[in-house]
Scaffold this active site. Structure first.
Site, PDB file in Angstrom:
ATOM      1  N   TYR A  75      -5.589   2.798 -15.607  1.00 19.75           N
ATOM      2  CA  TYR A  75      -4.762   3.873 -15.040  1.00 19.75           C
ATOM      3  C   TYR A  75      -5.660   4.889 -14.379  1.00 19.75           C
ATOM      4  O   TYR A  75      -6.683   5.269 -14.951  1.00 19.75           O
ATOM      5  CB  TYR A  75      -3.912   4.556 -16.121  1.00 19.75           C
ATOM      6  CG  TYR A  75      -2.448   4.365 -15.819  1.00 19.75           C
ATOM      7  CD1 TYR A  75      -1.884   5.001 -14.713  1.00 19.75           C
ATOM      8  CD2 TYR A  75      -1.650   3.518 -16.580  1.00 19.75           C
ATOM      9  CE1 TYR A  75      -0.559   4.792 -14.392  1.00 19.75           C
ATOM     10  CE2 TYR A  75      -0.323   3.308 -16.254  1.00 19.75           C
ATOM     11  CZ  TYR A  75       0.219   3.949 -15.147  1.00 19.75           C
ATOM     12  OH  TYR A  75       1.523   3.730 -14.810  1.00 19.75           O
ATOM     13  N   GLU A 126      -4.319   7.711 -12.055  1.00 18.32           N
ATOM     14  CA  GLU A 126      -3.570   8.651 -11.208  1.00 18.32           C
ATOM     15  C   GLU A 126      -4.515   9.723 -10.704  1.00 18.32           C
ATOM     16  O   GLU A 126      -5.355  10.241 -11.455  1.00 18.32           O
ATOM     17  CB  GLU A 126      -2.452   9.305 -12.023  1.00 18.32           C
ATOM     18  CG  GLU A 126      -1.262   8.387 -12.209  1.00 18.32           C
ATOM     19  CD  GLU A 126      -0.219   8.985 -13.140  1.00 18.32           C
ATOM     20  OE1 GLU A 126      -0.459  10.077 -13.696  1.00 18.32           O
ATOM     21  OE2 GLU A 126       0.831   8.352 -13.308  1.00 18.32           O
ATOM     22  N   ASP A 168       1.404   3.160  13.839  1.00 17.47           N
ATOM     23  CA  ASP A 168       1.489   2.176  12.759  1.00 17.47           C
ATOM     24  C   ASP A 168       0.810   0.903  13.262  1.00 17.47           C
ATOM     25  O   ASP A 168       1.376   0.150  14.055  1.00 17.47           O
ATOM     26  CB  ASP A 168       2.961   1.911  12.417  1.00 17.47           C
ATOM     27  CG  ASP A 168       3.105   0.892  11.291  1.00 17.47           C
ATOM     28  OD1 ASP A 168       2.124   0.186  10.986  1.00 17.47           O
ATOM     29  OD2 ASP A 168       4.211   0.791  10.715  1.00 17.47           O
ATOM     30  N   THR A 213      -1.567  -1.987   7.419  1.00 16.57           N
ATOM     31  CA  THR A 213      -1.610  -2.904   6.280  1.00 16.57           C
ATOM     32  C   THR A 213      -2.936  -3.651   6.300  1.00 16.57           C
ATOM     33  O   THR A 213      -3.556  -3.819   7.353  1.00 16.57           O
ATOM     34  CB  THR A 213      -0.459  -3.936   6.311  1.00 16.57           C
ATOM     35  OG1 THR A 213      -0.488  -4.626   7.557  1.00 16.57           O
ATOM     36  CG2 THR A 213       0.888  -3.278   6.134  1.00 16.57           C
ATOM     37  N   LYS A 265      -2.627  -8.395   7.130  1.00 17.65           N
ATOM     38  CA  LYS A 265      -2.217  -9.154   8.328  1.00 17.65           C
ATOM     39  C   LYS A 265      -3.495  -9.549   9.080  1.00 17.65           C
ATOM     40  O   LYS A 265      -4.271 -10.348   8.569  1.00 17.65           O
ATOM     41  CB  LYS A 265      -1.246  -8.320   9.155  1.00 17.65           C
ATOM     42  CG  LYS A 265       0.059  -8.005   8.393  1.00 17.65           C
ATOM     43  CD  LYS A 265       1.081  -7.349   9.282  1.00 17.65           C
ATOM     44  CE  LYS A 265       2.400  -7.124   8.565  1.00 17.65           C
ATOM     45  NZ  LYS A 265       2.433  -5.882   7.776  1.00 17.65           N
ATOM     46  N   ARG A 307      -2.819  -7.818   0.005  1.00 18.31           N
ATOM     47  CA  ARG A 307      -1.618  -7.092   0.415  1.00 18.31           C
ATOM     48  C   ARG A 307      -1.815  -5.617   0.100  1.00 18.31           C
ATOM     49  O   ARG A 307      -2.225  -5.263  -0.999  1.00 18.31           O
ATOM     50  CB  ARG A 307      -0.388  -7.581  -0.373  1.00 18.31           C
ATOM     51  CG  ARG A 307      -0.133  -9.049  -0.336  1.00 18.31           C
ATOM     52  CD  ARG A 307       1.295  -9.352  -0.712  1.00 18.31           C
ATOM     53  NE  ARG A 307       2.143  -9.036   0.399  1.00 18.31           N
ATOM     54  CZ  ARG A 307       2.216  -9.776   1.518  1.00 18.31           C
ATOM     55  NH1 ARG A 307       1.495 -10.867   1.642  1.00 18.31           N
ATOM     56  NH2 ARG A 307       2.990  -9.425   2.503  1.00 18.31           N
TER      57      ARG A 307
HETATM   58  N1  PLP Z   1       4.694  -1.515   9.690  1.00 21.90           N
HETATM   59  C1  PLP Z   1       4.744  -2.564  10.514  1.00 21.90           C
HETATM   60  C2  PLP Z   1       4.611  -2.312  11.980  1.00 21.90           C
HETATM   61  C3  PLP Z   1       4.907  -3.858  10.022  1.00 21.90           C
HETATM   62  O1  PLP Z   1       4.989  -4.887  10.856  1.00 21.90           O
HETATM   63  C4  PLP Z   1       5.025  -4.034   8.625  1.00 21.90           C
HETATM   64  C5  PLP Z   1       5.201  -5.373   8.036  1.00 21.90           C
HETATM   65  O2  PLP Z   1       5.541  -6.328   8.622  1.00 21.90           O
HETATM   66  C6  PLP Z   1       4.989  -2.920   7.809  1.00 21.90           C
HETATM   67  C7  PLP Z   1       4.822  -1.671   8.362  1.00 21.90           C
HETATM   68  C8  PLP Z   1       5.235  -3.026   6.336  1.00 21.90           C
HETATM   69  O3  PLP Z   1       4.237  -3.554   5.626  1.00 21.90           O
HETATM   70  P1  PLP Z   1       4.514  -3.956   4.092  1.00 21.90           P
HETATM   71  O4  PLP Z   1       5.278  -5.217   4.106  1.00 21.90           O
HETATM   72  O5  PLP Z   1       3.135  -4.065   3.537  1.00 21.90           O
HETATM   73  O6  PLP Z   1       5.269  -2.828   3.457  1.00 21.90           O
END
Ligand code: PLP
Length: 420
Positions: free
Chosen positions: A59, A61, A205, A231, A234, A240
């Site tokens: 843990y 936090e 993003d 993320t 990918k 993940r």
């Molecule tokens: N943002 C975008 C542009 C994505 O394509 C994705 C997933 O496909 C995400 C956020 C979300 O990622 P997660 O599945 O890890 O929550």
């Protein structure tokens, strides 16, 4: 790595045969199928080892040097290492590596800078946006007033003049640049200009293109967007998870947006996996990998275009492209299930101005990050293109397309991913 030798007489030391068997079946599935799902990839054994480490027991936090639990000295070490490596990778001054996922990263940014009912301007889901950018089913769509921009009907690409016009009218507090199924380069400079002209925050993003940015195959958002979320699983080829990058001045806001704002204890074993992946992405070979992803994608896309398929926006600049199946009298669902039954795994996807629901869709999305990670190149793209074309053109004739299964499996087996 296998560094564990159980000493405790109390802990169970028996392998769980049932779970082990299922894991082996999944390894076999990953080996024997050609994965073209644009959001998937293969984590290295070093990443998998770190994820399966004893850090899962801890843990922690809080953040390095400011924890709510004792015994965090090595957690601090691993989280600091992960942060430093991510900052080095993206040439950034602040990052947070605790988001459990991309959606968590986005949600934390919203919580940090928005109040309920504040306005967001983001990309329509059908045009490539993501659920967490304001879909009514997601917290972002329930708590904020969301307006969507579309791609241009003709070019099926972003029209920055239209986005600017919308931003001037709507005056959003936040503009989001980023997508799940947009095959073209995103011009973060143009988004910055729009945000500056309209007094909005800009969030990029980069969930999909993080690995391409790290590998210099897509212009970076860092230094342009106020907040970059992403993320790690990918194109970045890690475990993940998610991350946030910003200027240092936002550190406290964003850190509290994650904890205690939207998450509890960090998944330290996943942060260890992220640290490994960031190091791998810092290797010169990762740049080659990113280049190969895009080359493979252009090759596969070009091949299928020559075969007569309509490619959304006419092509691709990145790791993915979309095929419009409307003329073929088949849905994305028909295409993805047929191909999956023949060991070619991809996903159905809505396309711009799609008349079908997300359950059926008029398109499929094809990505090359995973195939490239297993060593496939131009020659394999040509074969895969031929098979996809053949299957889509003859999808109702099961007997005719059945031999593709053996061919796809044989090719996959020539490029194994994991053994056990
Ligand atoms: N943002 C975008 C542009 C994505 O394509 C994705 C997933 O496909 C995400 C956020 C979300 O990622 P997660 O599945 O890890 O929550």
């Amino acid at each position: 790595m296998q560094i564990y030798n159980l000493q405790s007489p109390v802990l169970n030391n028996k392998p769980d045969k049932e779970v082990e068997d299922i894991i082996r079946k999944e390894i076999d599935r990953q080996n024997h199928n050609i994965t073209l799902i644009a959001s998937e990839n293969y984590a290295s054994p070093a990443v998998l080892d770190a994820m399966g480490s004893v850090f899962t027991n801890k843990y922690a936090e809080g953040y390095p040097k400011h924890r709510y639990y004792e015994g965090c000295e090595y957690v601090d070490e691993i989280e600091s290492l992960a942060r430093n490596r991510l900052n080095e990778l993206f040439n950034s001054e602040y990052c947070n590596v605790q988001p459990h996922s991309g959606v968590q990263a986005n949600t934390a940014v919203y919580l940090a800078i928005l109040k309920p009912h504040d306005k967001i301007l983001s990309m329509n889901l059908k045009d490539g946006g993501h659920l967490s950018h304001g879909n009514v089913m997601n917290i972002s769509g329930r708590y904020y007033e969301v307006h969507f921009y579309n791609v241009d009907r003709e070019t099926e690409q972003m029209d920055y003049e239209v986005i600017k016009k919308m931003a001037k009218e709507i005056r959003p507090k936040l503009i989001i640049a980023g997508a799940s199924s947009y095959p073209r380069t995103i011009d973060f400079k143009k988004f910055r200009e729009i945000a500056d002209e309209t007094g909005a925050y800009l969030m990029a993003d980069i969930a999909h293109i993080a690995g391409l940015i790290a590998g210099d195959m897509h212009p970076t958002s860092i230094g342009l967007a106020d907040f970059t979320t992403g993320t790690t699983h990918k194109t970045l080829r890690g475990p993940r998870g998610g991350f946030i990058i910003a200027e240092k001045k936002y550190a406290t806001l964003l850190d509290t947006g994650i904890f205690p704002g939207t998450q509890g204890g960090p998944l330290v074993h996943m942060i260890a996996g992220k640290a490994v992946a960031f190091k791998e992405a810092l290797e010169p070979s990762f740049k080659k990998y990113a280049k190969n992803i895009v080359e493979n994608c252009k090759a596969l896309c070009g091949f299928l275009k020559n075969e007569g398929f309509r490619i959304v926006s006419g092509g691709t600049d990145n790791h993915l492209f979309l095929i419009d199946l409307t003329q073929l009298d088949m849905t994305g669902q028909d295409a993805s299930t047929t191909l999956a039954s023949l060991n070619i795994v991809l996903n159905k996807n809505v396309i711009p101005f799609d008349k079908l629901s997300p359950n059926l869709t008029s398109g499929i999305r094809i990505g090359t990050a995973a195939a490239t990670a297993r060593g496939m190149g131009m020659e394999e793209m040509q074969k895969i293109g031929e098979w996809i074309s053949f299957v889509l053109k003859n999808w109702q004739n099961r007997t005719k397309i059945a031999p593709i299964k053996g061919k796809a499996r044989k090719l996959a087996d020539e490029f194994p991913v994991y053994n056990y």
